[in-house]
Design an enzyme around this catalytic site. Sequence first.
Site, PDB file in Angstrom:
ATOM      1  N   LYS A   1     -10.457   0.213  -2.699  1.00 38.92           N
ATOM      2  CA  LYS A   1     -10.376  -0.050  -1.213  1.00 38.92           C
ATOM      3  C   LYS A   1     -10.474   1.279  -0.262  1.00 38.92           C
ATOM      4  O   LYS A   1      -9.587   2.243  -0.394  1.00 38.92           O
ATOM      5  CB  LYS A   1      -8.948  -0.474  -0.864  1.00 38.92           C
ATOM      6  CG  LYS A   1      -8.712  -0.500   0.672  1.00 38.92           C
ATOM      7  CD  LYS A   1      -7.344  -1.267   1.144  1.00 38.92           C
ATOM      8  CE  LYS A   1      -7.192  -1.191   2.574  1.00 38.92           C
ATOM      9  NZ  LYS A   1      -5.807  -1.714   2.805  1.00 38.92           N
TER      10      LYS A   1
ATOM     11  N   ASP B   1       0.879  -1.330   0.002  1.00 34.87           N
ATOM     12  CA  ASP B   1       0.086  -0.079  -0.006  1.00 34.87           C
ATOM     13  C   ASP B   1       1.027   1.167   0.017  1.00 34.87           C
ATOM     14  O   ASP B   1       1.461   1.429   0.816  1.00 34.87           O
ATOM     15  CB  ASP B   1      -0.991   0.011   1.078  1.00 34.87           C
ATOM     16  CG  ASP B   1      -1.888  -1.054   1.117  1.00 34.87           C
ATOM     17  OD1 ASP B   1      -1.795  -2.143   0.661  1.00 34.87           O
ATOM     18  OD2 ASP B   1      -3.153  -0.765   1.663  1.00 34.87           O
TER      19      ASP B   1
ATOM     20  N   LYS C   1      -6.820   3.360  -3.481  1.00 36.62           N
ATOM     21  CA  LYS C   1      -7.422   3.250  -2.172  1.00 36.62           C
ATOM     22  C   LYS C   1      -7.280   4.969  -1.791  1.00 36.62           C
ATOM     23  O   LYS C   1      -6.808   5.690  -2.103  1.00 36.62           O
ATOM     24  CB  LYS C   1      -6.407   2.588  -1.185  1.00 36.62           C
ATOM     25  CG  LYS C   1      -6.549   2.663   0.241  1.00 36.62           C
ATOM     26  CD  LYS C   1      -5.369   2.004   0.738  1.00 36.62           C
ATOM     27  CE  LYS C   1      -5.213   2.063   2.341  1.00 36.62           C
ATOM     28  NZ  LYS C   1      -4.178   1.154   3.033  1.00 36.62           N
TER      29      LYS C   1
END
Length: 331
Positions: free
Chosen positions: A267, A163, A231
């Site tokens: 996400k 991430d 995300k």
Amino acid sequence: MPTTVPAYGKEAAGRLASMADVTASDGALRRFLHGLPGVDAVGLQARAATLGTRSIKTTAKAYAIDLAISMIDLTTLEGADTPGKVRALCAKGINPDPTDRGTPKVAAICVYPDMVATAKEALAGSGIHVASVATAFPAGRAALPVKLADTRDAVAAGADEIDMVIDRGAFLSGRYLTVFEEIKQVKEACRREDGSYAHLKVIFETGELQTYDNVRRVSWLAMLAGADFIKTSTGKVAVNATPPVTLLMLEAVRDFRATTGVQVGVKPAGGIRTTKDAMKYLVMVNETLGDQWLTADWFRFGASSLLNDLLMQRQKLGTGRYSGPDYVTVD
């Protein structure tokens, strides 16, 4: 979830390659991103609010709760993290409810790079992935060689997913190609010795991007650069995931697939704490993208406290009563 970059079909690969001219220069990328349709803020917010009012019947709710549990990236990202805390979190991810072995496992455990090896060992054989934040999370204020080393270290330690955070300063000052190239280089740093890749989730920190138009632009930029997931947030700022922003990102993913044939995951992270919240997001995914995205392969929740509420509601559906305060662990 596969841990290699998808092998796109010839048609999809061809359509993606045909967009190479879009990223050939800073000017070309700017023209493309600013040529995307402007976002109707009022319409977006109204649509998100409407989807949030959809009711879910009891049988569907039971299914949705289990689905939401299976989509959680159970996370600990604190300076006081210890190997013991990470191992305890991994145990909870494997067996969220010790009183009910039918409870699904979570999708991943998300930790800092120095805790990846600990999580990998604790999760061995469970099928749960290890996700690691990288690139000087959460601010992203570091030189590119440092960010790449951060990523490589996490992958070498066994991370299945990375991430990363974008350079919001570069994006907001209009240096789009800088952000694009950084994502590309981080993606390459996700490459393992065997040639496979850890999945790359690109974090925008949407609460700092100022406008919905910027959220649409950065979504396309990240996907063009090779993001496997986009995300919303780090969970470390005042404004994290919101339904309108997540809806906008879902629409960008839908449009990107229609244009290129390439499917990308989404996400939302930060601020999603209740079962009711999770249900709203699942409805949004289903209505915008269809059930093909309703798996942990393509949709995740970045959350920790959410799991506890899902477990409480799951027990309520099964027994007709709420459990005591010691039913779930305090994370």
